[in-house]
Design a protein around this motif. Sequence first.
Motif, PDB file in Angstrom:
ATOM      1  N   THR A   2      46.352  42.753  36.727  1.00  0.00           N
ATOM      2  CA  THR A   2      46.378  42.689  35.270  1.00  0.00           C
ATOM      3  C   THR A   2      44.957  42.578  34.735  1.00  0.00           C
ATOM      4  OG1 THR A   2      48.486  41.543  35.404  1.00  0.00           O
ATOM      5  CG2 THR A   2      47.312  41.425  33.314  1.00  0.00           C
ATOM      6  N   ALA A   3      44.710  43.267  33.631  1.00  0.00           N
ATOM      7  CA  ALA A   3      43.382  43.222  33.022  1.00  0.00           C
ATOM      8  C   ALA A   3      43.128  41.845  32.431  1.00  0.00           C
ATOM      9  CB  ALA A   3      43.283  44.273  31.928  1.00  0.00           C
ATOM     10  N   ASP A   5      42.213  39.058  29.755  1.00  0.00           N
ATOM     11  CA  ASP A   5      42.513  39.063  28.328  1.00  0.00           C
ATOM     12  C   ASP A   5      41.373  39.626  27.491  1.00  0.00           C
ATOM     13  OD1 ASP A   5      45.001  38.038  28.780  1.00  0.00           O
ATOM     14  OD2 ASP A   5      44.412  35.963  28.424  1.00  0.00           O
ATOM     15  N   VAL A   7      39.630  42.184  27.912  1.00  0.00           N
ATOM     16  CA  VAL A   7      39.605  43.636  27.826  1.00  0.00           C
ATOM     17  C   VAL A   7      40.989  44.243  27.586  1.00  0.00           C
ATOM     18  CG1 VAL A   7      37.506  43.876  29.205  1.00  0.00           C
ATOM     19  CG2 VAL A   7      39.725  43.937  30.344  1.00  0.00           C
ATOM     20  N   ALA A   8      42.030  43.435  27.600  1.00  0.00           N
ATOM     21  CA  ALA A   8      43.382  43.936  27.365  1.00  0.00           C
ATOM     22  C   ALA A   8      43.589  44.163  25.867  1.00  0.00           C
ATOM     23  CB  ALA A   8      44.411  42.949  27.890  1.00  0.00           C
ATOM     24  N   ARG A  14      47.248  49.116  21.164  1.00  0.00           N
ATOM     25  CA  ARG A  14      47.624  50.172  22.101  1.00  0.00           C
ATOM     26  C   ARG A  14      48.400  51.270  21.392  1.00  0.00           C
ATOM     27  NH1 ARG A  14      52.159  48.169  25.253  1.00  0.00           N
ATOM     28  NH2 ARG A  14      53.195  48.847  23.359  1.00  0.00           N
ATOM     29  N   TYR A  77      42.632  58.329  27.602  1.00  0.00           N
ATOM     30  CA  TYR A  77      41.478  57.496  27.257  1.00  0.00           C
ATOM     31  C   TYR A  77      40.674  58.178  26.164  1.00  0.00           C
ATOM     32  CZ  TYR A  77      39.136  60.869  30.226  1.00  0.00           C
ATOM     33  OH  TYR A  77      38.676  62.033  30.763  1.00  0.00           O
ATOM     34  N   GLN A  85      38.483  53.084  25.117  1.00  0.00           N
ATOM     35  CA  GLN A  85      39.818  52.533  25.320  1.00  0.00           C
ATOM     36  C   GLN A  85      40.578  53.417  26.300  1.00  0.00           C
ATOM     37  OE1 GLN A  85      41.337  52.392  21.277  1.00  0.00           O
ATOM     38  NE2 GLN A  85      40.515  50.338  20.992  1.00  0.00           N
ATOM     39  N   THR A 140      49.495  49.472  30.952  1.00  0.00           N
ATOM     40  CA  THR A 140      48.270  48.703  30.830  1.00  0.00           C
ATOM     41  C   THR A 140      47.360  49.363  29.818  1.00  0.00           C
ATOM     42  OG1 THR A 140      48.441  48.107  33.161  1.00  0.00           O
ATOM     43  CG2 THR A 140      46.325  47.720  32.106  1.00  0.00           C
ATOM     44  N   ARG A 142      43.541  48.956  27.968  1.00  0.00           N
ATOM     45  CA  ARG A 142      42.267  48.230  28.048  1.00  0.00           C
ATOM     46  C   ARG A 142      41.284  48.779  27.034  1.00  0.00           C
ATOM     47  NH1 ARG A 142      40.587  47.146  34.134  1.00  0.00           N
ATOM     48  NH2 ARG A 142      39.180  45.839  32.965  1.00  0.00           N
ATOM     49  N   THR A 143      40.397  47.921  26.622  1.00  0.00           N
ATOM     50  CA  THR A 143      39.342  48.319  25.714  1.00  0.00           C
ATOM     51  C   THR A 143      38.013  47.793  26.248  1.00  0.00           C
ATOM     52  OG1 THR A 143      38.668  48.345  23.387  1.00  0.00           O
ATOM     53  CG2 THR A 143      39.560  46.279  24.217  1.00  0.00           C
ATOM     54  N   SER A 145      34.848  45.783  26.729  1.00  0.00           N
ATOM     55  CA  SER A 145      34.546  44.407  26.354  1.00  0.00           C
ATOM     56  C   SER A 145      33.270  44.369  25.526  1.00  0.00           C
ATOM     57  CB  SER A 145      34.409  43.526  27.599  1.00  0.00           C
ATOM     58  OG  SER A 145      33.273  43.917  28.341  1.00  0.00           O
TER      59      SER A 145
END
Length: 149
Positions: A2-3, A5, A7-8, A14, A77, A85, A140, A142-143, A145
């Motif tokens: 899991t990514a 927090d 970067v999630a 989303r 992406y 992202q 999942t 992600r972005t 950071s």
Amino acid sequence: MTAPDSVAMADDERDEFLGNGGTGVISFPTDSGESPHSLPVSYGYDAAEETFYFRLAAGEAREKSDLLDRPVSFVTYGTVDDTWQSVVAEGRLEETTDASIATETLEGLERVRIPLVDIFGQPPADVDFKFYRLVPESLTARTESSTSV
């Protein structure tokens, strides 16, 4: 895995990133020791059901039975306001013509837009397409950071 927090992306972030459709890469497993079979594809995304829809080329070299009951991963992406992202969805493709999901699929397809991408070397109108959906077992987002590198 899991990514973290930091970067999630939240579900609403989303869904905004995915919009109702776009492009990405879908990957299918191959025989042991071989690289996955990856294809650029366009997709539709139904945020209400967290479901992806694909219009995949079919034909002699592409048997639909080869696509079903196999795990797939889908990646899309890009950047939003100069922030990178990505979204990764994993699961199994389902035929949209199956009686058990046909009604759900029709409702979902009304909420999506699958871009038509011309990569086939012939007019898309001459290519036989089949529709599939992916209800992710894993999703999942992600972005980038905000740490300084």
